[in-house]
Design an enzyme around this catalytic site. Structure first.
Site, PDB file in Angstrom:
ATOM      1  N   GLU A  87     -32.978  56.773   4.620  1.00  0.00           N
ATOM      2  CA  GLU A  87     -31.640  56.714   4.416  1.00  0.00           C
ATOM      3  C   GLU A  87     -30.712  57.229   5.544  1.00  0.00           C
ATOM      4  O   GLU A  87     -29.871  58.148   5.160  1.00  0.00           O
ATOM      5  CB  GLU A  87     -31.034  56.945   3.097  1.00  0.00           C
TER       6      GLU A  87
ATOM      7  N   GLU B 263     -37.985  52.524  -1.934  1.00  0.00           N
ATOM      8  CA  GLU B 263     -37.406  53.035  -3.168  1.00  0.00           C
ATOM      9  C   GLU B 263     -36.811  52.374  -4.254  1.00  0.00           C
ATOM     10  O   GLU B 263     -35.973  51.467  -3.662  1.00  0.00           O
ATOM     11  CB  GLU B 263     -36.531  54.287  -2.643  1.00  0.00           C
TER      12      GLU B 263
HETATM   13  C1  GAL Z   1     -32.165  57.915  -2.842  1.00  0.00           C
HETATM   14  C2  GAL Z   1     -32.658  58.921  -1.777  1.00  0.00           C
HETATM   15  C3  GAL Z   1     -33.653  59.825  -2.651  1.00  0.00           C
HETATM   16  C4  GAL Z   1     -32.864  60.319  -4.103  1.00  0.00           C
HETATM   17  C5  GAL Z   1     -32.539  58.949  -4.693  1.00  0.00           C
HETATM   18  C6  GAL Z   1     -31.906  59.453  -6.142  1.00  0.00           C
HETATM   19  O1  GAL Z   1     -31.028  57.243  -2.118  1.00  0.00           O
HETATM   20  O2  GAL Z   1     -33.538  58.414  -0.762  1.00  0.00           O
HETATM   21  O3  GAL Z   1     -33.688  60.881  -1.983  1.00  0.00           O
HETATM   22  O4  GAL Z   1     -31.701  60.862  -3.514  1.00  0.00           O
HETATM   23  O5  GAL Z   1     -31.559  58.147  -4.039  1.00  0.00           O
HETATM   24  O6  GAL Z   1     -31.443  58.267  -6.864  1.00  0.00           O
END
Ligand code: GAL
Length: 804
Positions: free
Chosen positions: A419, A496
């Site tokens: 990100e 993710e």
């Molecule tokens: C994402 C990020 C992760 C964590 C997650 C929590 O956007 O890449 O490191 O922060 O959100 O929801």
């Protein structure tokens, strides 16, 4: 008599001397460090008096020993634990007879800004906390009786520097390497495999040799391909003159009928390099590798050895719960075992290079790994994160990750970031190819990706750089169906997903927590049963995320999505957003900080494995007459029927749309029982009884025989039971531990995200009926006895045996 003693003694000497010492010794250098929490500018000096410093073994994380407070500069995101500056010192002697050797100290990871001195001589600084590094000690060493002193300053005082808990200190292993002056360089081998058929495969060993003598050296290099039974599969010997430093060479082999590495059969080989000078072996070096073939396809997703496989992954941060960041191989192995049981086959190392032993475990246990370098590039996310070091260090840190990890068969994609802010502006156009080229120069056998959030092609400059081989996207699963049109010809990974919240054994999430969301995203929790607080049944998630079920259904449907990575596998310390202080650890895991499974773990087990299983929840202690939703995840059955006190509540079948069975029933104390059936035959039954008052403690160890190596662990689960042996679902009794024998308590926990009880303690409150004691072996063979007591409860005791 005298004579025979003399003969015996000479024989002993002969045997002792003929026992060859290995040409290279990689000695565990973890024991016997002195530690001081604070700064002392003179502590680098060899004569500095460290007599009152604390003695300890590394890996060590001083933050995890601290008290939780909102006042700590690490803030809530960093777990609310202290950071600061710490010093380590270690004295050691080196045998006079080793003057012909080269000596190195290898640190696998120090968080952060480490500076190292040997005998007062400054060796260097390494800001990045997640990469290994080496210093040569040879020119500064004392040999014989005079001691050597290594001093390490660790500076984690500038905060906040992370969005999650980092830990502080020498938190990974340290090695003292001694070898011949001509030797395989640090990370000096690169083994690749190609043209893999069932009857043969090509193996290429690229070698980099360091010559730390000023002279040209004539040596013999022998390279062997060995299988995991230590049999020589292939070998080649060359006489070479080492004229340059470093000297590089390449050896090519054909291995007949290779044992292929896969998730189910992670067959390993290793390349052994031996260097001889005048018939004397002066170095030996082993590189484990696997023979496997993989690819990503824009239409069909991921292939391993020709088989189309969905990546069923989790994101993992590096902390190990109550042990903090201090790396422990058994703790990491246990995490992977629990994940494997769930059907997980892939790990994304979020968002930094992991401990090297974790990659070894992934190789040996059969996991896919996305190895990730950075959470930020030049543009920061926290006031003092890696952006501070970006300019001077990013190329070196990225190179070192690739050099270190490129022989692991588990590593199948490099991620250059998570990100990253530069996706949103034109700087992404230039930095991305720079990083990709850096990786490719050292390894062109794997694709490079970056975890992106912006999925509008025109707005994503990292994508527009056209430098990535595979695109990874975080969240927004509803957009996936449009990806083949938005990103034509691109292979895609869902890097993710979810960010759903749950706490083990809790069935309602505090709804006022939504108040800390930004106004615009103030989404109420969708509780489908207003009469009952069942919001934690896979209903609550971050506004950028989604439920587990909804996301997995989408990923399962779409062949072109190579796989997904749950955020997160285990709960981790820090980043409890959106829950306000006192919360100090995350709710995202499908497994809690203790390693206890949450209910949704079984959704994955039912979908991701062939195991015959049935998981029924919630517990059965509610208010008479209350409306309760009862859910079941199951597998290998056509239907499931629920009974409340023997009365059927109907037969349910999970469908493509609904991956669980659900009954809305009126609570009556007694029991619920689920029965799965296949072709009318009962497959499994699961019963949950209403628990009465807490009456006793039950201890169970994950392993009752452990190694007497000072490192091995036994994870002891503590349950509070009623007199009938039922878990008391809301018990929060204080459990006190006594330990005797050759072990100690390395940490305690209960998985509760808002608990401020210390992890380093001999007692813990139960949380929803359970807590954990982590028992660590000393270097002694014997028995460890752990006793758990709690006022008003029957005591339990357990024995753990330590063996060589
Ligand atoms: C994402 C990020 C992760 C964590 C997650 C929590 O956007 O890449 O490191 O922060 O959100 O929801």
């Amino acid at each position: 008599m005298k004579n025979s003693i003399l003969i015996l003694f000479s024989l002993f000497l002969l045997v002792a001397c003929s026992k060859k010492e290995p040409a290279r010794i990689t000695a565990d250098f973890n024991a016997g460090w002195k530690f001081f929490l604070g700064d002392d500018s003179l502590a680098f000096q060899p004569t500095f008096n460290d007599a009152d410093w604390r003695e300890l073994n590394v890996p060590h994380d001083w933050s995890i020993e601290g008290e939780f407070s909102e006042e700590h500069l690490t803030q809530q995101d960093g777990g609310g634990l202290p950071a600061g500056i710490g010093w380590y010192r270690k004295s050691f002697k080196i045998d006079e007879r080793k003057k012909d050797k080269a000596f190195y100290i290898d640190f696998d990871g120090v968080y952060r800004n480490s500076e190292v001195w040997i005998n007062g001589h400054y060796l260097g600084k390494r800001p990045f906390g997640y990469i290994g590094f080496r210093y040569e000690l040879t020119p500064y060493l004392n040999f014989g009786e005079e001691a050597n002193v290594i001093a390490v300053k660790v500076d984690n005082s500038v905060q906040p520097n992370s969005r999650w808990y980092t830990g502080s200190g020498i938190y990974r292993n340290v090695w003292l390497v001694s070898t011949g002056k001509v030797h395989v360089d640090y990370w000096g081998t690169f083994v690749t495999t190609s043209d893999i058929e069932h009857n043969e495969a090509r193996v290429k060993v690229q070698l980099q040799v360091k010559n730390s003598t000023p002279a040209h050296e004539k040596v013999t290099v022998k390279v062997y391909v060995m299988n995991d039974q230590d049999f020589i599969v292939e070998e080649e010997e060359r006489e070479v003159e080492i004229a340059s430093d470093p000297y590089t060479d390449e050896y090519n082999f054909v291995v007949a009928f290779p044992q292929i590495w896969s998730f189910e059969s992670p067959n390993m080989y290793y390349a052994k390099v031996e260097i001889y000078s005048k018939n004397k072996r002066i170095d030996e070096y082993e590189t484990p590798f696997g023979i496997r073939d993989f690819s990503f396809d824009a239409k069909k997703g991921f292939f391993l050895n020709g088989e189309n496989i969905k990546l069923k992954g989790v994101n993992q941060h590096h902390d190990l719960g109550a042990l903090g960041a201090a790396f422990n191989t058994r703790a990491a192995q246990r995490q992977l075992e629990i994940l494997k049981e769930m059907g997980c086959n892939a790990i994304r190392m979020a968002h930094n290079p992991p401990a090297p032993e974790l990659l070894d475990l992934c190789d040996q246990m059969g996991f896919f790994v996305m190895d990730e370098a950075f959470d930020v590039w030049a543009k920061k996310k926290m006031a003092h994160d890696y952006n501070d070091d970006w300019e001077d260090w990013h190329i070196r840190d990225l190179q070192d990750m690739v050099l270190r990890d490129r022989n692991h068969p588990s590593v199948m994609v490099w991620s250059i970031g998570n990100e990253i802010r530069e996706q949103f502006d034109s700087t992404g156009l230039t930095i991305t190819p720079e990083l990709v080229n850096t990786v490719k120069a050292l390894d062109d056998s794997r694709p490079v990706t970056c975890a992106l959030t912006e999925n509008i092609p025109d707005k994503n400059f990292i994508y527009q750089s056209e430098a990535l081989d595979v695109l990874s996207f975080n969240y927004k699963h509803k957009d996936y169906p449009t990806f083949p049109v938005r990103f034509p010809g691109e292979a895609i990974i869902a890097s993710e997903n979810m960010s759903a919240f749950a706490s083990r054994g809790s069935y309602n999430m505090p709804s006022d927590s939504i108040l800390v969301w930004p106004e615009a995203y103030n989404v109420p929790i969708k509780n489908p049963n207003p009469d009952f607080t069942c919001s934690a049944y896979d209903h609550v998630h971050a506004y950028w995320g989604a439920t587990h079920e909804e996301t997995w259904k989408m990923v399962k449907e779409l062949d072109f999505i190579s796989g997904m990575f749950i955020w997160s596998g285990f709960d981790f310390i820090g980043e409890p957003v959106p829950y306000p202080w006192p919360t100090k650890s995350s709710y995202y895991g499908v497994i809690d900080l203790c390693g206890f499974t949450k209910d949704v773990y079984y959704l994955y087990q039912s979908e991701w494995t062939d195991k015959t299983m049935l998981h029924l929840f919630p517990h059965w202690n509610w208010n008479e007459g209350q409306t309760v939703d009862v859910w079941a995840y199951y597998n290998n059955a056509d239907e499931v029927e629920l009974f409340v006190n023997g009365e059927s509540q109907g037969v349910q079948t999970k469908t493509q749309d609904q991956l669980h069975a659900m009954w809305r029933v009126k609570y009556q104390s007694g029991n619920i029982k689920a029965v799965t059936r296949k072709n009318g035959e009962v497959v499994l039954e699961k019963q949950i009884n209403t628990a009465s008052e807490a009456a006793k403690i039950e201890l169970s160890a994950d392993r009752s025989v452990i190694s007497a190596d000072g490192k091995d662990l036994s994870f002891v689960t503590v349950k509070v039971l009623d007199k009938g042996g039922n878990l008391v679902p809301n018990a929060n009794n204080l459990v006190q531990f006594e330990i005797e024998g050759c072990g100690f308590i390395a940490g305690v926990d209960n998985g509760y995200q808002a608990s401020h009880e210390p992890f380093k303690a001999k007692e813990r409150l139960a949380f929803n009926g359970m807590c954990l004691a982590i028992v660590q072996a000393q270097n002694e063979v014997g028995t460890i006895r752990l006793k758990a007591t709690s006022s008003g409860l029957e005591t339990d005791e357990i024995e753990i045996v330590t063996k060589n």
